[in-house]
Write an enzyme that holds these catalytic residues in place. Structure first.
Site, short mmCIF file in Angstrom:
data_model
loop_
_atom_site.label_atom_id
_atom_site.label_comp_id
_atom_site.label_asym_id
_atom_site.label_seq_id
_atom_site.Cartn_x
_atom_site.Cartn_y
_atom_site.Cartn_z
N TYR A 1 0.81 -1.22 0.00
CA TYR A 1 0.00 0.00 0.00
C TYR A 1 0.84 1.28 0.00
CZ TYR A 1 -0.01 -0.18 5.24
OH TYR A 1 0.32 -0.23 6.57
N GLU A 2 0.16 2.39 -0.27
CA GLU A 2 0.80 3.70 -0.50
C GLU A 2 1.75 3.64 -1.69
OE1 GLU A 2 -0.81 5.71 0.90
OE2 GLU A 2 -1.57 4.58 2.60
N GLY A 3 1.37 2.92 -2.71
CA GLY A 3 2.21 2.73 -3.89
C GLY A 3 3.08 1.52 -3.71
#
Length: 596
Positions: free
Chosen positions: A442-444
């Site tokens: 997550y978050e890229g």
């Protein structure tokens, strides 16, 4: 269920001996009164809160999970989470580094950084409830209107309200240019927003009385793609002019995602059915504003990886010293016992030292980045602020991806130390492995971070940011290159700096002919860059430890042993990574998709 003790000695070594944080802060008028005693006192209290209040909830929260009531759309967090959050707010921890204008304590980000390492070690799932509030705070602080700031920042600062970011949707994943959520202007400065968002961490819960959602959506006249995205502030409860809570806004949790890990956090599917919101920043410029939040979140995810590495190491070490199995190959080390503690075995040492090295390198990098952020925001010299901003931009994808990659390795190695017991839930180690895995996604995803580093942060500016960091490395090499005691650290550091420079130029030249070369090289490239950064900090730490190894403090002897292990056992993967990065895209793309 194991234990967690804040690693204050190593934190203090990093802040005071390695990074000279007190002198750095005294150059910033805002923080010139902050000294080592204040920093240490705050860290000690933070360590107590983490080990005594939230760590005991980690295993039970994972086992219980969150409960969603479909009829009311409400979410109940695991037993004890709400009460712990109340203690967190009452102690003033949410306000630690926030602006005093909005009720904050105004302390440096580097102190908040240390707090969050401890919180993530103690209970990552719980920490995600207040954690995203800081990103919402930063985004509003930079891009909010005066009215938005006055209405929402004091409550986010105090922790009475929490924040989320509602980015992605079921069909678009990381490609936010594909999002479909709509925002219809109402003619009074508000918008009615309709759409569906997924993977919203802490999207609904019972810890705070209101939740402030930052939502990406499209205005009616929005152009296609990422250039047509706007950002909106959408509260769970509307806020009256006097600051009291008003009507329930129609932004509801439709379901909680059933996840592999972080069970104690409510990862929600959020449905907006004409929810009322206000615009943050300029129309169609939502991604620009949201990047403040996203970058804060990426640094935060790196801290999650660091926290899990540390707590996994601590517990594996305790187990290895206590568990007896077989005899040492060189003869009994505990002849009074039926077998030796497993810490005598070479490969158990390798696993423990792997986690220890990844934790200590990550702590140095994250603390350094936090000081850079303090300087970027507060230094009186504009040139210094710009230099710090450039270095933070370069280091952010490394912090997110390299540290979380290493945490996945470290927690897995620590589980292995336990043998069969590592696979059993009651020991707690398998939870760290499951929790660590989400941090690569997550978050890229870490591939996205690698593309960001190589494509945007390095090749897009022809390597300018990398050269600035390389100049620091080169200066250290030149200063210490003639010191025979430092040669075992300086030589590999200098060698890797040269190799990364050549690798960057080679990939850049290939990319002119074929952009796919960047995608093929990006992931191993980031790990090589991560090793350069760690090598730089480990070499600096070695210099300090060499000077103090005869002081009688065994800390420095242990530090040197860890650094030597890093250079002997972990650093050598750079040779393989460089070969992978140089191998080109043909071995990945020549096979047609239908032939897989």
């Amino acid at each position: 269920m194991g234990q967690y003790i804040a690693p204050l000695r190593d934190m203090q070594f990093v802040l005071h001996e390695l990074l000279g944080v007190e002198a750095e802060l005294k150059a910033l008028p805002k923080y010139e009164e902050i000294d080592a005693d204040i920093i240490n006192q705050v860290m000690e209290e933070a360590g107590k809160f983490c080990s005594e209040v939230i760590f005991p909830l980690n295993h039970s929260g994972d086992r219980e999970g969150c409960h969603h009531d479909k009829a009311t759309h409400s979410v109940t967090t695991p037993k004890g989470f709400k009460e712990a959050y109340k203690q967190y707010v009452e102690a003033g921890w949410p306000a630690l580094s926030c602006d005093p204008e909005y009720g904050g304590q105004g302390l440096p980000l580097v102190m908040n950084n240390s707090l969050y390492e401890m919180m993530n070690s103690a209970n990552q799932a719980w920490t995600m409830y207040p954690g995203l509030s800081h990103g919402a705070y930063e985004c509003l602080h930079e891009h909010g209107t005066p009215e938005q700031k006055a209405q929402f920042l004091p409550k986010l600062t105090s922790g009475e309200w929490t924040g989320t970011m509602c980015l992605t949707e079921p069909h678009c994943g990381t490609d936010l240019g594909m999002l479909r959520s709509k925002a219809e202007p109402q003619g009074d400065g508000t918008y009615k927003i309709t759409g569906a968002k997924i993977f919203i961490s802490a999207g609904e819960h019972d810890c705070a009385e209101n939740i402030i959602h930052l939502v990406l959506a499209r205005l009616p006249d929005a152009p296609e793609g990422s250039k047509g995205i706007s950002l909106f502030l959408v509260p769970k409860f509307l806020v009256n002019a006097d600051g009291s809570l008003g009507a329930r806004n129609p932004i509801f949790c439709g379901a909680i995602e059933e996840k592999m890990g972080i069970h104690g956090n409510s990862t929600c599917q959020m449905n907006l059915d004409g929810a009322v919101g206000t615009l943050i920043g300029q129309p169609h410029k939502g991604l620009n504003a949201m990047f403040v939040f996203m970058n804060a979140a990426r640094l935060g995810v790196g801290m999650q990886g660091l926290g899990l590495t540390e707590v996994a190491y601590q517990n594996a070490l305790i187990y290895a010293k206590d568990r007896i199995q077989m005899r040492s190959l060189s003869g009994p080390k505990a002849p009074d016992k039926p077998a030796d503690p497993i810490i005598v075995h070479a490969d158990v040492r390798r696993m423990l030292l792997t986690a220890k090295a990844w934790a200590e390198g990550g702590r140095a990098l994250c603390s350094h980045a936090a000081i850079l952020l303090d300087k970027e925001l507060n230094h009186p010299d504009e040139d210094v602020r710009k230099e710090c901003a450039d270095e933070v931009a370069l280091l952010t994808p490394i912090i997110k991806a390299f540290i979380t990659d290493n945490a996945w390795t470290a927690t897995s190695e620590c589980l292995q130390v336990y043998g069969g017991h590592g696979y059993i839930a009651e020991w707690g180690m398998e939870q760290y492995v499951r929790d660590a895995r989400i941090n690569l996604i997550y978050e890229g995803t870490n591939t996205v971070q690698s593309l960001d580093l190589l494509g945007r942060k390095i090749l897009q500016d022809n390597g300018a940011k990398l050269r600035k960091f390389g100049a620091k490395v080169q200066a250290f090499v030149e200063e210490n290159g003639t010191d025979e005691a430092m040669s075992e650290f300086v030589t590999p550091l200098a060698d890797l700096g040269d190799k990364l420079t050549k690798l960057t130029m080679e990939i850049g030249m290939k990319a002119f002919q074929n952009p796919d070369e960047v995608g093929a090289a990006a992931v191993p490239y980031l790990r090589v860059a991560g090793h350069l950064v760690y090598s730089y900090f480990f070499a600096q730490m070695a210099k300090i430890a060499l000077a103090k190894q005869d002081s009688g403090d065994t800390f420095y002897k242990a530090k040197l042993a860890t650094i030597r292990f890093y250079f002997a056992r972990l650093y050598p993967e750079t040779a393989m990574l460089i070969r992978q990065a140089r191998s080109g895209s043909a071995n990945l793309l020549s096979l047609e998709a239908e032939l897989f």
